[in-house]
Design an enzyme around this catalytic site. Structure first.
Site, PDB file in Angstrom:
ATOM      1  CG  ASP A 123      -2.093   0.942   1.172  1.00 11.59           C
ATOM      2  OD1 ASP A 123      -3.149   0.603   0.625  1.00 11.59           O
ATOM      3  OD2 ASP A 123      -1.913   2.063   1.684  1.00 11.59           O
ATOM      4  CG  ASP A 249      -5.668  -5.396  -3.144  1.00  7.01           C
ATOM      5  OD1 ASP A 249      -6.758  -4.839  -2.882  1.00  7.01           O
ATOM      6  OD2 ASP A 249      -4.587  -4.787  -3.208  1.00  7.01           O
ATOM      7  CG  HIS A 279      -5.434  -3.616   0.295  1.00  2.91           C
ATOM      8  ND1 HIS A 279      -4.770  -3.302  -0.871  1.00  2.91           N
ATOM      9  CD2 HIS A 279      -5.140  -2.618   1.177  1.00  2.91           C
ATOM     10  CE1 HIS A 279      -4.111  -2.157  -0.713  1.00  2.91           C
ATOM     11  NE2 HIS A 279      -4.310  -1.732   0.519  1.00  2.91           N
TER      12      HIS A 279
END
Length: 301
Positions: A123, A249, A279
Site C-alpha cells: 500500500d 485485492d 489487500h
C-alpha cells in the site's frame, strides 16, 4: 504546524503487540520536530529488514511477522509513518503531502544510517518505500513489493475510486472496520480496536484522511514528476526485486506486472502470488510472507 501525540495509555495491552517503542526525531522544513516511532526487534548487528505499512494501518499490521523474522536472525524495523501509530500526527489534512512524507522517512532512514536493507512494502508503504529505494539505492540490498505501486498519473481502478470517494465523505473514518474489510479472514473486535488505538479522536485521523487523495492518479496530482524520476532509477535497479501480490485485492490487481517488466532486478526472480490474501495480506498470510522475505534473503545473500 500543530502536532498531536497519541497518549501512551492508548497502546496498553494491545493483543499480540508486546514490543517496546523506539523513537527518532525528524524536522520538517518549517522547523516542526516530529517524533517517528519504530518497532526494532532482533539482533542489532544483523542486516535490517524494513517493513513499511500503508493506509490506514500502522506497525500493528506486522505483529505476526516481526517476531518470526527476528527468530530467523534478522533485525526487523517497522516504523509508523507520520500521522499513524505511535508517531506524531500533524492536525490539519493540508499538513500532509506526498513529498513531505518522503522527506520525513528519508531523514529517518539516513538518521538511523540503515544499510544493506531488505524492504518489504505494501500500500502506501510502497509509494513511500520505493521512493526511498530510488533516492538511496546503495542503502538497499533487495526489495519485496506486495499490493502496492508507484503511480505516475495514468489512472486508477474502480475499487480505488470507491475507496477515495468513501474516505473523503464519510463523517467518521472507521479505521478498524476499513482494515478488516481489506482482509479475507476478517478481524475480531480486539484487533479492530487495536487499529483504532492511535486515533482516540477524529482530529488524529488527518493523515488517514489525506492519503487517499494524495495518490497521484491523474497528471494534475502532485508528485507525478517525482515518481517518474524515481521510476528512472528503478529501471536501473538490478538488485533482487520480488513481487508477492495477493490474489484477492481488487485495488492493486495486476499491479505486479509493471515491476516485473521494468525493474531489472525482477528478471529471473521466483515471483509469487499469495493465495487467499486480501489487500492487507499481512493479516491473512503472515507466515507465507515471512517465508518469502527470509527465502529471498538467504537465496541472494
Amino acid at each position: 504546524m500543530r502536532v498531536l501525540r497519541t497518549p501512551d495509555a492508548c497502546f496498553a495491552n494491545l493483543p499480540g503487540f508486546p514490543f517496546s517503542p523506539n523513537y527518532f526525531d525528524v524536522k520538517d522544513a518549517d522547523g516542526t520536530v516530529l517524533r517517528v516511532h519504530t518497532v526494532d526487534e532482533g539482533p542489532k548487528a544483523a542486516a535490517p529488514v524494513l517493513l513499511m505499512h500503508g493506509e490506514p494501518s500502522w506497525s500493528y499490521l506486522y505483529r505476526h511477522m516481526i517476531p518470526a523474522l527476528a527468530a530467523r536472525g534478522h533485525r526487523v524495523l517497522a516504523p509508523d509513518l507520520v500521522g499513524f501509530g505511535r508517531s506524531d500526527k500533524p492536525e490539519e489534512v493540508a499538513d500532509y503531502t506526498y513529498e513531505r512524507h518522503v522527506k520525513w522517512m528519508s531523514d529517518w532512514l539516513t538518521g538511523l544510517d540503515l544499510r544493506g536493507v531488505t524492504l518489504f512494502c505494501q500500500d502506501w508503504g510502497g509509494l513511500i518505500g520505493l521512493r526511498l529505494v530510488a533516492a538511496f539505492p546503495d542503502r538497499f540490498a533487495r526489495v519485496v513489493v506486495a499490493n502496492t505501486g508507484l503511480p505516475t498519473g495514468t489512472g486508477w481502478t474502480e475499487a480505488f475510486k470507491q475507496w477515495l470517494d468513501f474516505s473523503q465523505t464519510v463523517p467518521e473514518l472507521p479505521i478498524g472496520e476499513i482494515v478488516s474489510m481489506g482482509t479475507k479472514r476478517g478481524l475480531d473486535q480486539a484487533e479492530k480496536a487495536a487499529y483504532l488505538a492511535p486515533f482516540p479522536e477524529e482530529a488524529y485521523k488527518a493523515g488517514a484522511r489525506a492519503f487517499p487523495a494524495l495518490v497521484p492518479i491523474t497528471p494534475e496530482h502532485g508528485s507525478v514528476e517525482e515518481n517518474k524520476a524515481a521510476w528512472k532509477v528503478l529501471e536501473r535497479f538490478d538488485k533482487p526485486f520480488l513481487t508477492a501480490f495477493s490474489d484477492g485485492d481488487p485495488v492493486t490487481a495486476g499491479g505486479e506486472r509493471v515491476f516485473r517488466e521494468r525493474v531489472p532486478g525482477a528478471k529471473g526472480q521466483a515471483h509469487v502470488t499469495i493465495a487467499g490474501g486480501g489487500h492487507f495480506l499481512q493479516e491473512d498470510k503472515p507466515a507465507e510472507l515471512v517465508d518469502v522475505i527470509d527465502g529471498l534473503i538467504r537465496k541472494t545473500a
